[in-house]
Design a protein around this motif. Structure first.
Motif, PDB file in Angstrom:
ATOM      1  N   LYS A  79      -2.429  21.476 -32.295  1.00  0.00           N
ATOM      2  CA  LYS A  79      -1.600  22.291 -33.181  1.00  0.00           C
ATOM      3  C   LYS A  79      -2.384  23.518 -33.616  1.00  0.00           C
ATOM      4  O   LYS A  79      -3.613  23.476 -33.733  1.00  0.00           O
ATOM      5  N   GLN A  80      -1.647  24.570 -33.869  1.00  0.00           N
ATOM      6  CA  GLN A  80      -2.260  25.780 -34.411  1.00  0.00           C
ATOM      7  C   GLN A  80      -1.350  26.363 -35.473  1.00  0.00           C
ATOM      8  O   GLN A  80      -0.133  26.194 -35.430  1.00  0.00           O
ATOM      9  N   LYS A  81      -1.974  27.038 -36.426  1.00  0.00           N
ATOM     10  CA  LYS A  81      -1.232  27.735 -37.472  1.00  0.00           C
ATOM     11  C   LYS A  81      -2.002  29.003 -37.785  1.00  0.00           C
ATOM     12  O   LYS A  81      -3.224  28.968 -37.983  1.00  0.00           O
ATOM     13  N   ARG A  82      -1.298  30.104 -37.806  1.00  0.00           N
ATOM     14  CA  ARG A  82      -1.949  31.376 -38.109  1.00  0.00           C
ATOM     15  C   ARG A  82      -2.433  31.352 -39.555  1.00  0.00           C
ATOM     16  O   ARG A  82      -1.720  30.927 -40.460  1.00  0.00           O
ATOM     17  N   ALA A  83      -3.667  31.799 -39.750  1.00  0.00           N
ATOM     18  CA  ALA A  83      -4.271  31.851 -41.076  1.00  0.00           C
ATOM     19  C   ALA A  83      -4.457  33.309 -41.481  1.00  0.00           C
ATOM     20  O   ALA A  83      -4.194  34.226 -40.698  1.00  0.00           O
ATOM     21  N   MET A  84      -4.925  33.537 -42.685  1.00  0.00           N
ATOM     22  CA  MET A  84      -5.202  34.912 -43.129  1.00  0.00           C
ATOM     23  C   MET A  84      -6.214  35.571 -42.189  1.00  0.00           C
ATOM     24  O   MET A  84      -6.109  36.743 -41.879  1.00  0.00           O
ATOM     25  N   ILE A  85      -7.190  34.779 -41.755  1.00  0.00           N
ATOM     26  CA  ILE A  85      -8.165  35.239 -40.774  1.00  0.00           C
ATOM     27  C   ILE A  85      -8.128  34.247 -39.632  1.00  0.00           C
ATOM     28  O   ILE A  85      -8.408  33.054 -39.815  1.00  0.00           O
ATOM     29  N   GLY A  86      -7.761  34.683 -38.435  1.00  0.00           N
ATOM     30  CA  GLY A  86      -7.726  33.794 -37.274  1.00  0.00           C
ATOM     31  C   GLY A  86      -6.652  32.729 -37.365  1.00  0.00           C
ATOM     32  O   GLY A  86      -5.550  32.979 -37.844  1.00  0.00           O
ATOM     33  N   HIS A  87      -7.009  31.528 -36.929  1.00  0.00           N
ATOM     34  CA  HIS A  87      -6.061  30.417 -36.869  1.00  0.00           C
ATOM     35  C   HIS A  87      -6.706  29.143 -37.401  1.00  0.00           C
ATOM     36  O   HIS A  87      -7.921  28.990 -37.382  1.00  0.00           O
ATOM     37  N   THR A  88      -5.858  28.222 -37.842  1.00  0.00           N
ATOM     38  CA  THR A  88      -6.289  26.859 -38.139  1.00  0.00           C
ATOM     39  C   THR A  88      -5.848  26.021 -36.943  1.00  0.00           C
ATOM     40  O   THR A  88      -4.667  25.998 -36.594  1.00  0.00           O
ATOM     41  N   ILE A  89      -6.810  25.367 -36.304  1.00  0.00           N
ATOM     42  CA  ILE A  89      -6.562  24.594 -35.090  1.00  0.00           C
ATOM     43  C   ILE A  89      -6.811  23.113 -35.377  1.00  0.00           C
ATOM     44  O   ILE A  89      -7.851  22.759 -35.937  1.00  0.00           O
ATOM     45  N   THR A  90      -5.862  22.257 -34.994  1.00  0.00           N
ATOM     46  CA  THR A  90      -6.024  20.812 -35.125  1.00  0.00           C
ATOM     47  C   THR A  90      -6.018  20.202 -33.728  1.00  0.00           C
ATOM     48  O   THR A  90      -5.116  20.470 -32.933  1.00  0.00           O
ATOM     49  N   VAL A  91      -7.042  19.402 -33.457  1.00  0.00           N
ATOM     50  CA  VAL A  91      -7.169  18.720 -32.164  1.00  0.00           C
ATOM     51  C   VAL A  91      -7.285  17.225 -32.426  1.00  0.00           C
ATOM     52  O   VAL A  91      -8.122  16.793 -33.217  1.00  0.00           O
ATOM     53  N   LYS A  92      -6.444  16.452 -31.747  1.00  0.00           N
ATOM     54  CA  LYS A  92      -6.516  15.002 -31.842  1.00  0.00           C
ATOM     55  C   LYS A  92      -6.388  14.424 -30.435  1.00  0.00           C
ATOM     56  O   LYS A  92      -5.470  14.779 -29.695  1.00  0.00           O
ATOM     57  N   VAL A  93      -7.342  13.568 -30.080  1.00  0.00           N
ATOM     58  CA  VAL A  93      -7.323  12.896 -28.783  1.00  0.00           C
ATOM     59  C   VAL A  93      -7.350  11.395 -29.054  1.00  0.00           C
ATOM     60  O   VAL A  93      -8.206  10.916 -29.798  1.00  0.00           O
ATOM     61  N   THR A  94      -6.411  10.675 -28.449  1.00  0.00           N
ATOM     62  CA  THR A  94      -6.325   9.232 -28.622  1.00  0.00           C
ATOM     63  C   THR A  94      -6.485   8.570 -27.263  1.00  0.00           C
ATOM     64  O   THR A  94      -5.762   8.910 -26.311  1.00  0.00           O
ATOM     65  N   ALA A  95      -7.419   7.627 -27.167  1.00  0.00           N
ATOM     66  CA  ALA A  95      -7.654   6.917 -25.910  1.00  0.00           C
ATOM     67  C   ALA A  95      -6.504   5.956 -25.614  1.00  0.00           C
ATOM     68  O   ALA A  95      -5.851   5.445 -26.519  1.00  0.00           O
ATOM     69  N   SER A  96      -6.283   5.733 -24.330  1.00  0.00           N
ATOM     70  CA  SER A  96      -5.301   4.727 -23.904  1.00  0.00           C
ATOM     71  C   SER A  96      -5.912   3.338 -24.066  1.00  0.00           C
ATOM     72  O   SER A  96      -7.098   3.207 -24.389  1.00  0.00           O
ATOM     73  N   ALA A  97      -5.125   2.314 -23.809  1.00  0.00           N
ATOM     74  CA  ALA A  97      -5.614   0.933 -23.904  1.00  0.00           C
ATOM     75  C   ALA A  97      -6.826   0.736 -22.991  1.00  0.00           C
ATOM     76  O   ALA A  97      -6.860   1.274 -21.883  1.00  0.00           O
ATOM     77  N   ASN A  98      -7.816   0.013 -23.466  1.00  0.00           N
ATOM     78  CA  ASN A  98      -9.041  -0.288 -22.709  1.00  0.00           C
ATOM     79  C   ASN A  98      -9.804   0.964 -22.298  1.00  0.00           C
ATOM     80  O   ASN A  98     -10.456   0.991 -21.254  1.00  0.00           O
ATOM     81  N   GLU A  99      -9.717   2.017 -23.092  1.00  0.00           N
ATOM     82  CA  GLU A  99     -10.388   3.277 -22.797  1.00  0.00           C
ATOM     83  C   GLU A  99     -11.109   3.758 -24.056  1.00  0.00           C
ATOM     84  O   GLU A  99     -10.657   3.516 -25.156  1.00  0.00           O
ATOM     85  N   GLU A 100     -12.237   4.441 -23.873  1.00  0.00           N
ATOM     86  CA  GLU A 100     -12.956   5.043 -24.991  1.00  0.00           C
ATOM     87  C   GLU A 100     -13.312   6.481 -24.634  1.00  0.00           C
ATOM     88  O   GLU A 100     -13.582   6.792 -23.471  1.00  0.00           O
ATOM     89  N   ILE A 101     -13.364   7.337 -25.640  1.00  0.00           N
ATOM     90  CA  ILE A 101     -13.667   8.751 -25.455  1.00  0.00           C
ATOM     91  C   ILE A 101     -15.171   8.945 -25.620  1.00  0.00           C
ATOM     92  O   ILE A 101     -15.746   8.575 -26.640  1.00  0.00           O
ATOM     93  N   LYS A 102     -15.781   9.573 -24.617  1.00  0.00           N
ATOM     94  CA  LYS A 102     -17.231   9.792 -24.627  1.00  0.00           C
ATOM     95  C   LYS A 102     -17.606  11.231 -24.992  1.00  0.00           C
ATOM     96  O   LYS A 102     -18.611  11.474 -25.635  1.00  0.00           O
ATOM     97  N   ARG A 103     -16.770  12.193 -24.546  1.00  0.00           N
ATOM     98  CA  ARG A 103     -17.104  13.600 -24.768  1.00  0.00           C
ATOM     99  C   ARG A 103     -15.823  14.406 -24.952  1.00  0.00           C
ATOM    100  O   ARG A 103     -14.821  14.149 -24.277  1.00  0.00           O
ATOM    101  N   VAL A 104     -15.867  15.395 -25.852  1.00  0.00           N
ATOM    102  CA  VAL A 104     -14.739  16.303 -26.070  1.00  0.00           C
ATOM    103  C   VAL A 104     -15.277  17.734 -26.113  1.00  0.00           C
ATOM    104  O   VAL A 104     -16.249  18.013 -26.825  1.00  0.00           O
ATOM    105  N   ALA A 105     -14.660  18.617 -25.338  1.00  0.00           N
ATOM    106  CA  ALA A 105     -15.028  20.035 -25.323  1.00  0.00           C
ATOM    107  C   ALA A 105     -13.771  20.853 -25.623  1.00  0.00           C
ATOM    108  O   ALA A 105     -12.710  20.611 -25.043  1.00  0.00           O
ATOM    109  N   ILE A 106     -13.904  21.825 -26.530  1.00  0.00           N
ATOM    110  CA  ILE A 106     -12.756  22.602 -26.989  1.00  0.00           C
ATOM    111  C   ILE A 106     -13.068  24.084 -26.862  1.00  0.00           C
ATOM    112  O   ILE A 106     -14.132  24.542 -27.307  1.00  0.00           O
ATOM    113  N   SER A 107     -12.126  24.839 -26.269  1.00  0.00           N
ATOM    114  CA  SER A 107     -12.302  26.288 -26.177  1.00  0.00           C
ATOM    115  C   SER A 107     -11.005  26.981 -26.583  1.00  0.00           C
ATOM    116  O   SER A 107      -9.912  26.450 -26.397  1.00  0.00           O
ATOM    117  N   LEU A 108     -11.158  28.160 -27.141  1.00  0.00           N
ATOM    118  CA  LEU A 108     -10.027  28.990 -27.548  1.00  0.00           C
ATOM    119  C   LEU A 108     -10.229  30.368 -26.949  1.00  0.00           C
ATOM    120  O   LEU A 108     -11.270  31.003 -27.176  1.00  0.00           O
TER     121      LEU A 108
END
Length: 92
Positions: free
Chosen positions: A6-35
């Motif tokens: 999700k993103q929302k325009r802010a007074m300066i730039g944006h407010t960005i929300t990132v959520k990643v949910t693993a599937s069953a029997n899965e785990e998250i090891k690394r997350v990389a985010i770029s804009l």
């Protein structure tokens, strides 16, 4: 993996929300985010997690007519990477 971006325009730039949910029997090891081609975060999760959520305030530029691309790459403990993107245009 499931992504919520999700993103929302802010007074300066944006407010960005990132959520990643693993599937069953899965785990998250690394997350990389770029804009707009610039890295805003990269995290190696130790121990691996079943859910990752992060909010970034006042990131990126904002202005009428600007196009934006948010890209999130999440890697599980098996080394498989999934990618999600969110694209938008700043209106007047």
């Amino acid at each position: 993996m499931r992504f919520l971006l999700k993103q929302k325009r802010a007074m300066i730039g944006h407010t960005i929300t990132v959520k990643v949910t693993a599937s069953a029997n899965e785990e998250i090891k690394r997350v990389a985010i770029s804009l707009d081609g610039r890295k805003i975060d990269s995290e190696n999760l130790s121990p691996p997690e079943v859910q990752f959520e992060r909010i970034f305030n006042q990131v990126g530029g904002a202005g009428p007519g600007q196009d934006h691309v948010l890209i999130v790459r999440a890697t599980n403990t098996e080394g498989e990477t999934k990618v999600a993107s969110h694209r938008w245009n700043d209106v007047v």
